[in-house]
Enzyme design. Structure first.
Site, PDB file in Angstrom:
ATOM      1  N   ASP A   1       1.034   0.230  -9.961  1.00 48.58           N
ATOM      2  CA  ASP A   1       0.351   1.272  -9.177  1.00 48.58           C
ATOM      3  C   ASP A   1       1.235   2.500  -8.977  1.00 48.58           C
ATOM      4  O   ASP A   1       2.439   2.465  -9.244  1.00 48.58           O
ATOM      5  CB  ASP A   1      -0.043   0.666  -7.816  1.00 48.58           C
ATOM      6  CG  ASP A   1      -1.001   1.559  -7.053  1.00 48.58           C
ATOM      7  OD1 ASP A   1      -1.645   2.418  -7.674  1.00 48.58           O
ATOM      8  OD2 ASP A   1      -1.109   1.404  -5.819  1.00 48.58           O
TER       9      ASP A   1
ATOM     10  N   GLU B   1       1.120   7.697 -11.600  1.00 49.54           N
ATOM     11  CA  GLU B   1       0.671   8.966 -12.232  1.00 49.54           C
ATOM     12  C   GLU B   1       1.858   9.867 -12.565  1.00 49.54           C
ATOM     13  O   GLU B   1       1.759  10.595 -13.540  1.00 49.54           O
ATOM     14  CB  GLU B   1      -0.303   9.685 -11.295  1.00 49.54           C
ATOM     15  CG  GLU B   1      -1.630   8.965 -11.114  1.00 49.54           C
ATOM     16  CD  GLU B   1      -1.508   7.679 -10.286  1.00 49.54           C
ATOM     17  OE1 GLU B   1      -0.574   7.606  -9.475  1.00 49.54           O
ATOM     18  OE2 GLU B   1      -2.325   6.769 -10.473  1.00 49.54           O
TER      19      GLU B   1
ATOM     20  N   ASP C   1      -8.966   4.259  -6.427  1.00 50.88           N
ATOM     21  CA  ASP C   1      -9.409   4.125  -5.030  1.00 50.88           C
ATOM     22  C   ASP C   1     -10.847   4.607  -4.822  1.00 50.88           C
ATOM     23  O   ASP C   1     -11.078   5.680  -4.249  1.00 50.88           O
ATOM     24  CB  ASP C   1      -8.445   4.881  -4.119  1.00 50.88           C
ATOM     25  CG  ASP C   1      -7.065   4.238  -4.127  1.00 50.88           C
ATOM     26  OD1 ASP C   1      -6.937   3.102  -4.634  1.00 50.88           O
ATOM     27  OD2 ASP C   1      -6.117   4.870  -3.630  1.00 50.88           O
TER      28      ASP C   1
HETATM   29  C1  GLC Z   1      -3.011   2.696  -3.768  1.00 49.85           C
HETATM   30  C2  GLC Z   1      -3.766   1.759  -4.692  1.00 49.85           C
HETATM   31  C3  GLC Z   1      -4.467   0.694  -3.869  1.00 49.85           C
HETATM   32  C4  GLC Z   1      -3.441  -0.047  -3.013  1.00 49.85           C
HETATM   33  C5  GLC Z   1      -2.672   0.937  -2.139  1.00 49.85           C
HETATM   34  C6  GLC Z   1      -1.528   0.280  -1.393  1.00 49.85           C
HETATM   35  O1  GLC Z   1      -3.895   3.434  -2.986  1.00 49.85           O
HETATM   36  O2  GLC Z   1      -4.654   2.446  -5.504  1.00 49.85           O
HETATM   37  O3  GLC Z   1      -5.142  -0.197  -4.713  1.00 49.85           O
HETATM   38  O4  GLC Z   1      -4.084  -0.983  -2.218  1.00 49.85           O
HETATM   39  O5  GLC Z   1      -2.120   1.974  -2.933  1.00 49.85           O
HETATM   40  O6  GLC Z   1      -0.619  -0.288  -2.263  1.00 49.85           O
END
Ligand code: GLC
Length: 622
Positions: free
Chosen positions: A308, A311, A421
């Site tokens: 995650d 980007e 998200d």
């Molecule tokens: C980002 C991710 C989400 C995750 C959050 C906390 O927003 O896209 O899926 O739960 O971070 O890690």
């Protein structure tokens, strides 16, 4: 036929795995001009022209009538006005009755596709920085896609268990929380294959660490769950916490593994762990180093990850933050005028993912210094590739689950993606559906959105429809924010319906997996727009809320609140299968044409072509 034209690429992306000789630019049939903004390609669009592709984007499957940008961006407002999401998938397909032309822009920087937005009958592509251009011309849309997929190499296929149901929530913080979820599924006889761990399992959001208080026996938990057929899937974020004594940070500083500012010092950004640094994954040695860090969790029995914030997502850069705070501090104790207040708001709004910040740090791309903004779009891809390449070394005989939020073409060989998200909105079910064929065209087969919606409060009917929608979608994961209403499938009244839907999914897994493997092997799409399957059917071209799955299935989910059915267009005679459960279902044969189909909340309905009926029934009745 594939042709390649060079426009001075910034760095090698390895997006194309086939060796293709460059053609002379004199052979290029698309009008090209260059100015300070970049290189422009312009083409006329007739009323009949449809444009497909671009992977993860909002709006329609046919991309005409909007402007899209490839700029990987963490911005959770997934609305129609967005021009870019988390990935950049620079492949488009331009189709008319006479011609099917694919264009792939192998670029690392920003690309804009104005597809009849400024001028209704003009397509204008603008590429900033260097790139390679590929044109692919074939007889049909499906053949163009197959040829494109062939040159970019075989798509990632996860282990079969990854097609099971995954339960996630930002907020499962302890071993006890995880056990409570398992017991909720067990008590309610709901199948479960994965539990996802969000950032709270880590020690103060430090990658590759475990909070010992919350997870005193992590390995034991992994083992205990595995014995029940459930895998624990931890998250890994892109940025590394600045903290002396934290091994990953210390090693990285010592060996120049992080992105640098113009003075050669580590560029400090703010993300979940506070002050953090970004692994310079444009560098092969850094990729190897970062990938090897996964060993810490692999050694504990972990078999899958979600990557995650890659980007990369910046809440702020240290330099910009300090500047902003100082400017705001000047106003302290003063009479704030409306302009001052607006200016403060503006300053704060500019902190996250600021383009000036992207220009202020640098990569060492195997010897060449490049500013981040020029290679921004491949960062998430390369970070995920680092993990996948290490898994291959760790155990070449095993498949690991891996998917990422940010991506670009090339990453499709190393992992899947989730669509970021989203929210608990009906329209986001439809967005997930429409992105499926576009992502498949770009090589991504293991994909899916957060079932139930990540942000906001879900409702039981929305969640039920979302479960039904995802029965055929490879990545089926329910995920949500901590502030939202709980959305595990046993938190509502109709647990039996959730159970039935999950049981149908599990019966179909062997079929879905077989199709997934076949499509990866033969470079085909798992989800096809009706327009590709029935190119001579005008109605098929306009139908975007139905898709062909694999060879024989047609999907037509319900996307509307309070609807007890929907209109479906059948491009040919098909069988309608309506299932309440694996045991209780009806089969009706319907003629080509329009039909209103009743689909109550407790029913999963789909269509099969004549030749596929007995095959599908065999799976369901096994
Ligand atoms: C980002 C991710 C989400 C995750 C959050 C906390 O927003 O896209 O899926 O739960 O971070 O890690």
């Amino acid at each position: 036929m594939v042709k390649k034209y060079g426009f001075g690429k910034e760095t090698e992306t390895d997006a194309v795995s086939e060796k293709i000789e460059e053609s002379s630019k004199s052979e290029l049939e698309i009008e090209a001009t260059t100015d300070a903004e970049g290189t422009h390609f312009t083409m006329e669009l007739t009323d009949e022209t449809a444009v497909y592709g671009l992977g993860e984007q909002m709006r329609g499957i046919n991309k005409r009538g909007w402007i899209y940008t490839s700029r990987n961006m963490d911005d959770p407002s997934l609305t129609e006005s967005r021009e870019s999401l988390y990935g950049s998938h620079n492949f488009i397909l331009i189709t008319t009755k006479e011609r099917n032309l694919g264009i792939f822009i192998d670029a690392t920087g920003r690309v804009t596709y104005d597809i009849g937005y400024t001028k209704y009958d003009e397509l204008r592509i603008t590429v900033s920085g260097g790139f390679d251009l590929y044109t692919i011309e074939e007889r049909t849309a499906l053949e163009v896609v197959r040829e494109f997929r062939r040159i970019i190499g075989k798509s990632y296929v996860p282990p079969k268990w990854a097609l099971g149901y995954g339960q996630s929530r930002w907020g499962y913080k302890t071993e006890a929380d995880v056990r409570e979820i398992v017991s909720g599924f067990e008590k309610n006889k709901l199948p479960l294959s994965m539990i996802y761990l969000d950032i709270d399992y880590m020690d103060r959001y430090k990658d590759f660490t475990i909070d010992k208080n919350r997870f005193p026996d992590f390995e034991g938990l992994v083992r205990e769950l595995k014995a029940k057929g459930i895998r624990l899937i931890p998250i890994i974020d892109a940025a590394i916490k600045v903290e002396e004594g934290y091994e990953v940070y210390d090693e990285g500083v010592k060996n120049n593994r992080f992105c640098k500012d113009k003075e050669g010092k580590e560029f400090i950004v703010g993300v979940w762990p506070g002050d953090s640094v970004l692994p310079d994954v444009l560098n092969k040695e850094t990729r190897e180093w970062f990938g090897e860090k996964y060993k810490i969790l692999l050694d504990k029995g972990i078999e899958g990850f979600w990557n995650d914030m890659n980007e990369p997502s910046l809440f702020y850069s240290k330099q910009n933050f300090v500047k902003c705070i100082n400017e705001i501090a000047e106003k302290k104790g003063k009479d704030l005028q409306a302009e001052d207040f607006n200016h403060i708001n503006y300053l704060l709004s500019q902190l996250a993912n600021n383009e000036e910040d992207f220009k202020s740090f640098y990569h060492n791309a195997d010897g060449k210094t490049i500013s981040h903004d020029k290679v921004h779009n491949v960062y998430g891809y390369l970070l995920t590739r680092a993990a996948a390449e290490y898994f291959e070394k760790y155990n070449p005989n095993k498949k690991y689950l891996l998917f990422s939020r940010s991506s670009s073409i090339g990453m499709h060989r190393y992992g899947g993606i989730w669509m970021g998200d989203n929210a608990s909105w009906w329209v986001h079910m439809l967005s997930e559906f429409k992105m499926l064929p576009s992502l498949n065209m770009c090589g991504f087969l293991y994909v899916g959105a957060d079932v139930g919606g990540f942000d906001g409060n879900t409702t039981e009917d929305l969640l039920l429809r979302w479960f039904a929608l995802n029965i055929f979608i490879p990545l089926m994961r329910n995920h949500s924010v901590p502030q939202s209403r709980r959305q595990e499938p046993y938190m509502f009244g109709k647990t039996e319906v959730f159970r039935n839907f999950l049981n149908i999914r599990y019966k179909l897994i062997p079929y879905i997996y077989e199709e997934l493997e076949r499509c990866a092997e033969s470079n085909e799409m798992l989800f096809k727009p009706l327009a590709f399957e029935y190119p001579d059917d005008e109605r098929a071209k306009e139908t975007e809320d139905q898709l062909i799955f694999g060879k024989e299935v047609m999907l037509s989910p319900v996307f509307e609140q309070n609807a007890s059915g929907r209109y479906v267009y059948l491009p040919e005679k098909m069988k309608l299968i309506k299932m309440k459960s694996c045991e209780e279902f009806t089969v009706t044969e319907l003629e080509q044409g329009d039909h209103y189909i009743k689909i109550p909340l407790d029913t999963f309905a789909f269509f099969v072509k004549e030749n596929g009926y007995s095959k599908i029934m065999n799976y369901i009745q096994k």
